[in-house]
Design a protein around this motif. Structure first.
Motif, PDB file in Angstrom:
ATOM      1  N   MET A 250      34.615  37.116  54.248  1.00  0.00           N
ATOM      2  CA  MET A 250      34.513  36.370  52.232  1.00  0.00           C
ATOM      3  C   MET A 250      35.710  35.459  52.471  1.00  0.00           C
ATOM      4  SD  MET A 250      35.514  39.132  49.432  1.00  0.00           S
ATOM      5  CE  MET A 250      35.573  38.620  47.889  1.00  0.00           C
ATOM      6  N   THR A 251      35.382  34.521  51.508  1.00  0.00           N
ATOM      7  CA  THR A 251      35.763  33.472  50.956  1.00  0.00           C
ATOM      8  C   THR A 251      35.989  32.999  49.868  1.00  0.00           C
ATOM      9  OG1 THR A 251      34.772  31.889  52.474  1.00  0.00           O
ATOM     10  CG2 THR A 251      35.934  30.847  51.721  1.00  0.00           C
ATOM     11  N   VAL A 252      37.770  32.672  49.984  1.00  0.00           N
ATOM     12  CA  VAL A 252      37.554  33.397  48.126  1.00  0.00           C
ATOM     13  C   VAL A 252      38.994  31.655  47.737  1.00  0.00           C
ATOM     14  CG1 VAL A 252      39.536  34.082  46.602  1.00  0.00           C
ATOM     15  CG2 VAL A 252      38.791  34.869  48.121  1.00  0.00           C
ATOM     16  N   SER A 253      37.735  30.974  46.449  1.00  0.00           N
ATOM     17  CA  SER A 253      38.402  29.451  46.348  1.00  0.00           C
ATOM     18  C   SER A 253      40.310  29.707  45.923  1.00  0.00           C
ATOM     19  CB  SER A 253      38.283  29.333  44.685  1.00  0.00           C
ATOM     20  OG  SER A 253      38.500  30.312  43.871  1.00  0.00           O
ATOM     21  N   LYS A 254      41.015  28.692  45.730  1.00  0.00           N
ATOM     22  CA  LYS A 254      41.946  28.847  46.571  1.00  0.00           C
ATOM     23  C   LYS A 254      43.499  29.146  44.538  1.00  0.00           C
ATOM     24  CE  LYS A 254      42.497  26.290  49.756  1.00  0.00           C
ATOM     25  NZ  LYS A 254      43.475  27.024  51.165  1.00  0.00           N
ATOM     26  N   ASP A 255      42.012  29.278  43.695  1.00  0.00           N
ATOM     27  CA  ASP A 255      43.041  29.991  42.395  1.00  0.00           C
ATOM     28  C   ASP A 255      41.908  30.817  41.965  1.00  0.00           C
ATOM     29  OD1 ASP A 255      40.593  29.276  41.766  1.00  0.00           O
ATOM     30  OD2 ASP A 255      41.099  28.211  40.054  1.00  0.00           O
ATOM     31  N   LYS A 256      41.119  31.671  43.238  1.00  0.00           N
ATOM     32  CA  LYS A 256      40.907  33.053  42.755  1.00  0.00           C
ATOM     33  C   LYS A 256      39.898  33.232  41.975  1.00  0.00           C
ATOM     34  CE  LYS A 256      44.689  34.892  45.239  1.00  0.00           C
ATOM     35  NZ  LYS A 256      44.398  35.108  46.896  1.00  0.00           N
ATOM     36  N   SER A 257      39.504  32.291  41.879  1.00  0.00           N
ATOM     37  CA  SER A 257      38.573  32.356  40.387  1.00  0.00           C
ATOM     38  C   SER A 257      37.372  32.660  40.759  1.00  0.00           C
ATOM     39  CB  SER A 257      38.224  31.201  39.670  1.00  0.00           C
ATOM     40  OG  SER A 257      37.816  29.796  40.574  1.00  0.00           O
ATOM     41  N   ALA A 258      37.045  32.354  41.920  1.00  0.00           N
ATOM     42  CA  ALA A 258      35.099  32.478  42.462  1.00  0.00           C
ATOM     43  C   ALA A 258      35.704  33.027  44.102  1.00  0.00           C
ATOM     44  CB  ALA A 258      35.009  31.414  42.606  1.00  0.00           C
ATOM     45  N   ALA A 259      34.586  33.232  44.634  1.00  0.00           N
ATOM     46  CA  ALA A 259      34.865  33.677  45.809  1.00  0.00           C
ATOM     47  C   ALA A 259      32.901  34.025  46.527  1.00  0.00           C
ATOM     48  CB  ALA A 259      35.491  35.439  46.074  1.00  0.00           C
ATOM     49  N   ILE A 260      32.683  33.990  47.612  1.00  0.00           N
ATOM     50  CA  ILE A 260      31.780  34.546  48.139  1.00  0.00           C
ATOM     51  C   ILE A 260      31.644  35.497  49.547  1.00  0.00           C
ATOM     52  CG2 ILE A 260      29.802  33.602  49.680  1.00  0.00           C
ATOM     53  CD1 ILE A 260      29.110  31.189  47.501  1.00  0.00           C
TER      54      ILE A 260
ATOM     55  N   CYS B  50      36.593  44.254  49.087  1.00  0.00           N
ATOM     56  CA  CYS B  50      37.108  42.839  48.841  1.00  0.00           C
ATOM     57  C   CYS B  50      37.780  42.699  49.467  1.00  0.00           C
ATOM     58  CB  CYS B  50      36.148  42.359  48.549  1.00  0.00           C
ATOM     59  SG  CYS B  50      34.570  42.986  47.758  1.00  0.00           S
ATOM     60  N   LYS B  51      37.994  41.326  49.950  1.00  0.00           N
ATOM     61  CA  LYS B  51      40.410  41.026  50.027  1.00  0.00           C
ATOM     62  C   LYS B  51      40.145  39.691  49.169  1.00  0.00           C
ATOM     63  CE  LYS B  51      40.391  42.891  54.837  1.00  0.00           C
ATOM     64  NZ  LYS B  51      40.041  42.817  56.261  1.00  0.00           N
ATOM     65  N   GLY B  52      41.558  38.911  48.279  1.00  0.00           N
ATOM     66  CA  GLY B  52      42.003  37.893  48.988  1.00  0.00           C
ATOM     67  C   GLY B  52      41.707  37.654  47.355  1.00  0.00           C
ATOM     68  N   LEU B  53      40.741  39.002  46.388  1.00  0.00           N
ATOM     69  CA  LEU B  53      40.957  39.016  44.780  1.00  0.00           C
ATOM     70  C   LEU B  53      42.269  39.176  44.576  1.00  0.00           C
ATOM     71  CD1 LEU B  53      37.543  40.532  44.742  1.00  0.00           C
ATOM     72  CD2 LEU B  53      37.563  38.051  44.698  1.00  0.00           C
ATOM     73  N   LEU B  54      42.123  38.822  43.114  1.00  0.00           N
ATOM     74  CA  LEU B  54      43.184  38.774  41.884  1.00  0.00           C
ATOM     75  C   LEU B  54      42.814  40.460  41.484  1.00  0.00           C
ATOM     76  CD1 LEU B  54      44.004  35.973  39.659  1.00  0.00           C
ATOM     77  CD2 LEU B  54      44.926  36.244  41.330  1.00  0.00           C
ATOM     78  N   PRO B  55      43.781  40.841  41.504  1.00  0.00           N
ATOM     79  CA  PRO B  55      43.992  42.837  41.879  1.00  0.00           C
ATOM     80  C   PRO B  55      44.017  42.719  40.318  1.00  0.00           C
ATOM     81  CG  PRO B  55      46.114  41.611  42.624  1.00  0.00           C
ATOM     82  CD  PRO B  55      45.870  40.735  42.051  1.00  0.00           C
ATOM     83  N   ASN B  56      44.084  42.327  38.928  1.00  0.00           N
ATOM     84  CA  ASN B  56      44.333  42.065  37.528  1.00  0.00           C
ATOM     85  C   ASN B  56      43.070  41.284  37.111  1.00  0.00           C
ATOM     86  OD1 ASN B  56      46.066  39.603  38.301  1.00  0.00           O
ATOM     87  ND2 ASN B  56      47.546  40.349  37.300  1.00  0.00           N
ATOM     88  N   ALA B  57      42.683  40.939  37.822  1.00  0.00           N
ATOM     89  CA  ALA B  57      41.237  39.884  37.299  1.00  0.00           C
ATOM     90  C   ALA B  57      40.142  40.982  37.407  1.00  0.00           C
ATOM     91  CB  ALA B  57      41.621  38.551  37.451  1.00  0.00           C
ATOM     92  N   VAL B  58      39.091  40.772  36.233  1.00  0.00           N
ATOM     93  CA  VAL B  58      37.972  41.484  36.629  1.00  0.00           C
ATOM     94  C   VAL B  58      36.925  40.432  36.846  1.00  0.00           C
ATOM     95  CG1 VAL B  58      36.000  42.471  35.194  1.00  0.00           C
ATOM     96  CG2 VAL B  58      38.525  43.066  34.570  1.00  0.00           C
ATOM     97  N   TYR B  59      35.692  40.254  37.524  1.00  0.00           N
ATOM     98  CA  TYR B  59      35.072  39.700  37.624  1.00  0.00           C
ATOM     99  C   TYR B  59      33.336  39.730  38.057  1.00  0.00           C
ATOM    100  CZ  TYR B  59      38.808  37.668  41.130  1.00  0.00           C
ATOM    101  OH  TYR B  59      39.978  37.275  41.799  1.00  0.00           O
ATOM    102  N   GLU B  60      31.845  39.386  37.589  1.00  0.00           N
ATOM    103  CA  GLU B  60      31.517  39.010  37.765  1.00  0.00           C
ATOM    104  C   GLU B  60      30.870  39.317  39.059  1.00  0.00           C
ATOM    105  OE1 GLU B  60      29.993  36.302  34.752  1.00  0.00           O
ATOM    106  OE2 GLU B  60      29.855  37.535  32.740  1.00  0.00           O
TER     107      GLU B  60
END
Ligand code: DGJ
Length: 707
Positions: free
Chosen positions: A612-622, A641-651
């Protein structure tokens, strides 16, 4: 930042502290950052030392072994002085890390021999990785010999397991975990290169967390971990002492390669630290942070059997799909029709290149592609004009039959004449082809190490010093060129090389199932930015297994993407698929190549894995999720998953793949995706796939932060 109180030094990195007591040569603390070093002196008197030597009561593996002028091995290095240096001193003749830093220099002297030992500890502001090296100076009037001088010693208290990355050709960096206990564990290379078998990267894991180590060196290395009755576990890394005996004349100094280490609470943390360090403080030059081109390489497409027409046909097809760089692999020079001849003859084979290298390169550039070239500068075939003219350039022991691997001999790079020759001819190849990319290959290991006038015990290291002189001169001469290293795949995948080459061919094995493990093992210590990863033809040339084109692409997205096949053989549907893949890759290239990369699941033991690759600002990942085996009535599968923002919601949505008709999409919180996980049960919808037991199932998920 380095704080000093008396002779106690507190080396601070963003999240860790290393506290050393210089006068007694002790480690007082290494681990999670301390608010301050108060109380660390309580640990003075524990058996944790900064270096170790023969001649005292310490019978654990020692970091230093000297053969004194009188033939004795005993030394008793005692504290002389400490010094804080701005920046980091150069290590003569060897590559090392760079960047804004501060260094602690410690000096110890062995009174009877007047030998001086210097230890260097460098901290940077933006990384938890600490660089460590040693230097020995002969202060007496007689010659002495170094039999061992480790780059780093770290003594820990507690019980540990050691995690190493071992393998062979086409199976590099397979993760191994072993308990150390009260035993001596070591890995090493005696092949003259860092080797496919034992990568110098290593993790030492205990209740207190994970300590990761690597060596900035391409030659023979040795990593030792020894547990002893006192509860101490000693870690050593440096040049292998196998056959090593380095003469130090009066006044001369010897510098070890640099070692690097970091502490993190867990493996993921240690990997992230090493990734960021390699990307920022090891890799250098114009391509350091530049998006890498999508390439096509003709090796598996043609092997040695090509001519101008065939190459241009592949290049045309490649251009149609969106490929940006054509790499002409082995076979374009001299009489190189197979691997028995021609190595060393770096002049154009006109039959195979048409009007010569420049003309072919120009034609490829006229198609709108950049041109890249393959070379193997350190080698020679006996059936070559070079060998006929300069048999003495080859490394061999007089009076003995040389060992031939892949029908070739190594050049004696310890000889300055040979170094100059290599720099001249390879510079000419790059200049006359106008290549913007060079693949620097190396297809055998050292044997018959011998050079007239060079002491045997010095040969391996002198070869590497010669190699570094060559690559350093050539890469400096061509600062705009992207260099990819290669050694029969990933046989020299090490930090020494990453000081010159921005990427490295990870393995000759391009089978998706095998690659998953090879890339996962590699990702423990190295970022995805340095890993060359190609889509190749099926059945796979190494394993004979077949995987869908989409699976091969998904796995290759775990590194720097390329294609390595004859693109003229694609069906119109496959051309469309590849065109879509490359367009997708370019659109997401920055994230895929330079995002923060994590391993998913368990590639070495579990059914579900991936990366999994996460953008530096954690707004996008693949994420690419893989399942190795279809098990009837098997477990319900999911991945954390790893590296995401815990308190954000992702589509979250899946990339449309030819082998999955449906596109999944859902919304989920970062902490749910990381702690609860993401179900992957629908990965078997590709119903034909499960009939093929050797097939790997992969889907790619895209994450966009929406809240
Ligand atoms: C070994 C490399 O790993 C391959 O990719 C290819 O370049 C061959 N050498 C060419 O001889």
């Amino acid at each position: 930042m380095i704080r000093k109180k008396g002779q106690t030094f507190h080396l601070e990195t963003p999240h860790t502290s290393l506290v050393l007591k210089a006068d007694t040569a002790e480690v007082l603390y290494y681990g999670k950052k301390l608010s301050n070093a108060a109380g660390c002196e309580l640990w003075s008197g524990s058996p944790r030392k900064l270096f170790s030597q023969y001649g005292g009561a310490d019978y654990t593996e020692a970091s230093i072994l000297l053969e004194n002028a009188d033939g004795g091995f005993s030394t008793a290095f005692a504290f002389s002085k400490s010094k804080l240096l701005a920046g980091k001193p150069e290590i003569a003749g060897l590559p090392s890390s760079y960047g804004e830093s501060k260094t602690l220099e410690l000096k110890y002297v062995d009174a009877p021999t007047k030998a001086a030992l210097y230890l260097y500890y460098t901290v940077f502001d933006d990384t938890d990785v600490i660089a460590v090296s040693a230097k020995l100076v002969n202060g007496q009037k007689r010659e002495m010999h170094i039999r061992r001088l480790a780059s780093l010693q770290l003594d820990l208290m507690g019980a540990y397991s050691v995690v190493t990355f071992e393998g062979t050709w086409a199976r590099e960096r397979q993760k191994q975990v072993r308990t150390v206990g009260k035993s001596v564990f070591y890995i090493d290379s005696k092949k003259g290169i860092s080797s496919h078998e034992h990568n110098p990267f290593m993790m030492v894991e205990g209740e207190d967390g994970v300590y990761a180590f690597n060596l900035v060196y391409t030659g023979n290395h040795k990593e030792i971990v020894e547990g002893c009755e006192s509860g101490r576990t000693r870690v050593l890394t440096g040049i292998n002492d196998f056959m090593f005996r380095w003469a130090l004349a009066p006044g001369e100094e010897f510098c070890t390669p640099e070692a690097v280490m970091c502490y993190a609470p867990d493996e993921d943390g240690a990997s992230s630290e090493m990734h960021a360090f390699v990307a920022e403080h090891i890799v250098r030059g114009k391509w350091k942070k530049r998006e890498r081109p999508v390439l096509v390489n003709n090796w598996e497409g043609t092997y040695f059997d090509f001519n101008e027409e065939k190459i241009l046909a592949i290049a045309r097809a490649a251009k149609e799909t969106g490929v940006e760089l054509f790499v002409l692999d082995d076979g374009w020079f001299g009489n190189r029709c197979d691997d028995r001849r021609g190595l060393g003859d770096w002049y154009d084979n006109v039959e195979k290149t048409g009007g010569g290298l420049k003309s072919l390169a120009d034609k490829i550039r006229a198609l709108g592609l950049d041109f890249g070239i393959w070379v193997e500068p350190e080698m020679i075939n006996e059936d070559s004009d070079l060998f006929r003219a300069h048999p003495g350039f080859a490394m061999r022991v007089p009076g003995r039959e040389p060992t031939r691997m892949r029908n070739q001999l190594c050049l004696n790079l310890a000889d300055e004449k040979v170094q100059n020759y290599v720099v001249r001819v390879i510079s000419d190849v790059i200049a006359r082809s106008g290549a913007s990319y060079v693949k620097w290959d190396y297809n055998r290991s050292l044997t018959d190490c011998y050079g007239k006038g060079i002491a045997q015990g010095e040969y391996f290291h002198r070869y590497i010093l010669g190699y570094y002189r060559i690559v350093s001169r050539i890469t400096k001469k061509f600062p705009n060129v992207l260099f990819e290293g290669c050694a029969g795949g990933g046989g020299r995948f090490d930090l020494g090389n990453f000081c010159f080459f921005q990427q490295y061919w990870t393995s000759d094995d391009t089978d998706a199932r095998m690659r998953l493990k090879i890339q996962d093992g590699t990702l423990h210590g190295y970022p995805q930015t340095v890993m060359g990863a190609h889509v190749s033809a099926c059945p796979n040339h190494q394993t004979g297994d077949s995987n869908p084109l989409e699976t091969r692409f998904n796995i290759a997205c775990g590194g720097v993407l390329g294609y390595e096949l004859d693109m003229t053989k694609f069906s119109p549907e496959e051309m469309e698929t590849v065109t879509r893949q490359i367009a997708f890759y370019k659109e997401n290239r920055k994230l895929l190549q330079f995002g923060d990369s994590y391993r998913l699941g368990d590639a070495f033991g579990g059914n579900v894995a991936g990366f999994m690759t996460v953008s530096k600002d954690k707004s996008a990942a693949i994420a690419v999720v893989t399942v190795s085996e279809y098990v009837i009535a098997g477990e319900y599968l999911s991945v954390r998953c790893k590296g995401l923002l815990p308190n954000a919601v992702y589509e979250v949505s899946t990339r449309p793949q030819d082998n999955y008709k449906d596109v999944l999409s859902f919304t989920a919180a970062g902490d749910l995706l990381m702690n609860g996980g993401m179900p992957v049960a629908d990965i078997f919808e590709d119903t034909q796939a499960w009939q093929n037991s050797r097939r790997l199932y992969t889907r790619m998920y895209l994450f966009k932060k929406c809240k």
